[in-house]
Design a protein around this motif. Structure first.
Motif, PDB file in Angstrom:
ATOM      1  N   GLU A  14       0.839  -1.204   0.000  1.00  0.00           N
ATOM      2  CA  GLU A  14       0.000   0.000   0.000  1.00  0.00           C
ATOM      3  C   GLU A  14       0.871   1.250   0.000  1.00  0.00           C
ATOM      4  O   GLU A  14       0.597   2.204  -0.726  1.00  0.00           O
ATOM      5  CB  GLU A  14      -0.919   0.008   1.223  1.00  0.00           C
ATOM      6  N   VAL A  17       2.318   1.812  -3.494  1.00  0.00           N
ATOM      7  CA  VAL A  17       1.308   2.370  -4.411  1.00  0.00           C
ATOM      8  C   VAL A  17       1.118   3.854  -4.131  1.00  0.00           C
ATOM      9  O   VAL A  17       1.143   4.687  -5.046  1.00  0.00           O
ATOM     10  CB  VAL A  17      -0.038   1.611  -4.290  1.00  0.00           C
ATOM     11  N   ARG A  31      -2.634   0.528 -14.112  1.00  0.00           N
ATOM     12  CA  ARG A  31      -2.490  -0.547 -13.129  1.00  0.00           C
ATOM     13  C   ARG A  31      -1.155  -1.256 -13.319  1.00  0.00           C
ATOM     14  O   ARG A  31      -0.484  -1.622 -12.353  1.00  0.00           O
ATOM     15  CB  ARG A  31      -3.643  -1.539 -13.255  1.00  0.00           C
ATOM     16  N   ASP A  51      -6.418  -2.688  -7.626  1.00  0.00           N
ATOM     17  CA  ASP A  51      -7.735  -2.177  -7.226  1.00  0.00           C
ATOM     18  C   ASP A  51      -7.990  -2.440  -5.739  1.00  0.00           C
ATOM     19  O   ASP A  51      -8.512  -1.578  -5.033  1.00  0.00           O
ATOM     20  CB  ASP A  51      -8.852  -2.823  -8.052  1.00  0.00           C
ATOM     21  N   VAL A  54      -5.825  -0.033  -3.657  1.00  0.00           N
ATOM     22  CA  VAL A  54      -6.380   1.326  -3.700  1.00  0.00           C
ATOM     23  C   VAL A  54      -7.621   1.412  -2.818  1.00  0.00           C
ATOM     24  O   VAL A  54      -7.792   2.371  -2.060  1.00  0.00           O
ATOM     25  CB  VAL A  54      -6.695   1.758  -5.152  1.00  0.00           C
ATOM     26  N   ARG A  58      -7.920   3.968   0.337  1.00  0.00           N
ATOM     27  CA  ARG A  58      -9.041   4.918   0.452  1.00  0.00           C
ATOM     28  C   ARG A  58      -9.751   4.757   1.792  1.00  0.00           C
ATOM     29  O   ARG A  58     -10.079   5.744   2.453  1.00  0.00           O
ATOM     30  CB  ARG A  58     -10.036   4.700  -0.687  1.00  0.00           C
ATOM     31  N   ILE A  68      -7.472   9.144  -3.823  1.00  0.00           N
ATOM     32  CA  ILE A  68      -6.994   8.549  -5.072  1.00  0.00           C
ATOM     33  C   ILE A  68      -8.180   8.508  -6.019  1.00  0.00           C
ATOM     34  O   ILE A  68      -9.216   7.920  -5.720  1.00  0.00           O
ATOM     35  CB  ILE A  68      -6.450   7.132  -4.842  1.00  0.00           C
ATOM     36  N   THR A  70     -10.047   7.500  -9.540  1.00  0.00           N
ATOM     37  CA  THR A  70     -10.061   6.532 -10.626  1.00  0.00           C
ATOM     38  C   THR A  70     -10.242   7.303 -11.927  1.00  0.00           C
ATOM     39  O   THR A  70     -11.151   8.122 -12.047  1.00  0.00           O
ATOM     40  CB  THR A  70     -11.227   5.542 -10.462  1.00  0.00           C
ATOM     41  N   TYR A  76      -5.196   5.230 -12.146  1.00  0.00           N
ATOM     42  CA  TYR A  76      -5.403   6.026 -10.940  1.00  0.00           C
ATOM     43  C   TYR A  76      -4.445   7.215 -10.907  1.00  0.00           C
ATOM     44  O   TYR A  76      -3.370   7.177 -11.478  1.00  0.00           O
ATOM     45  CB  TYR A  76      -5.139   5.174  -9.691  1.00  0.00           C
TER      46      TYR A  76
END
Length: 85
Positions: A14, A17, A31, A51, A54, A58, A68, A70, A76
């Motif tokens: 995480e 990302v 992605r 996904d 993310v 969130r 973040i 989409t 993203y």
């Protein structure tokens, strides 16, 4: 990590990302690009795994907006309202 006065605990993936998104605010990451950034050595994951990461990021930040965004059909990016000025 602290956000809005509270501790946020992120997994290594995480964090990777989120770090990618923070490195170039406004840039849309596919992605596939996020998989490359989050899994430097082992790419035996599907792009849809991003996904899930993310979604968890969130939920952890739950700041009332979308930290973040989409970008449908692309990927993203860091939410425009959350970008540093």
């Amino acid at each position: 990590m602290r956000f809005a006065g509270r501790d946020i605990v992120l997994t290594v993936t995480e964090f990777a990302v989120l770090d990618a998104l923070l490195s170039q605010p406004g840039k849309v990451y596919t992605r596939s690009e996020l998989v490359d950034r989050a899994y430097e050595f082992d790419h035996h994951v599907t792009e849809r795994t991003i996904d899930s990461h993310v979604r968890r990021i969130r939920k952890k930040f739950d700041a009332g907006g979308e930290p973040i965004e989409t970008v449908y059909g692309l990927g993203y990016r860091l939410g425009l309202a959350t970008q540093p000025r």
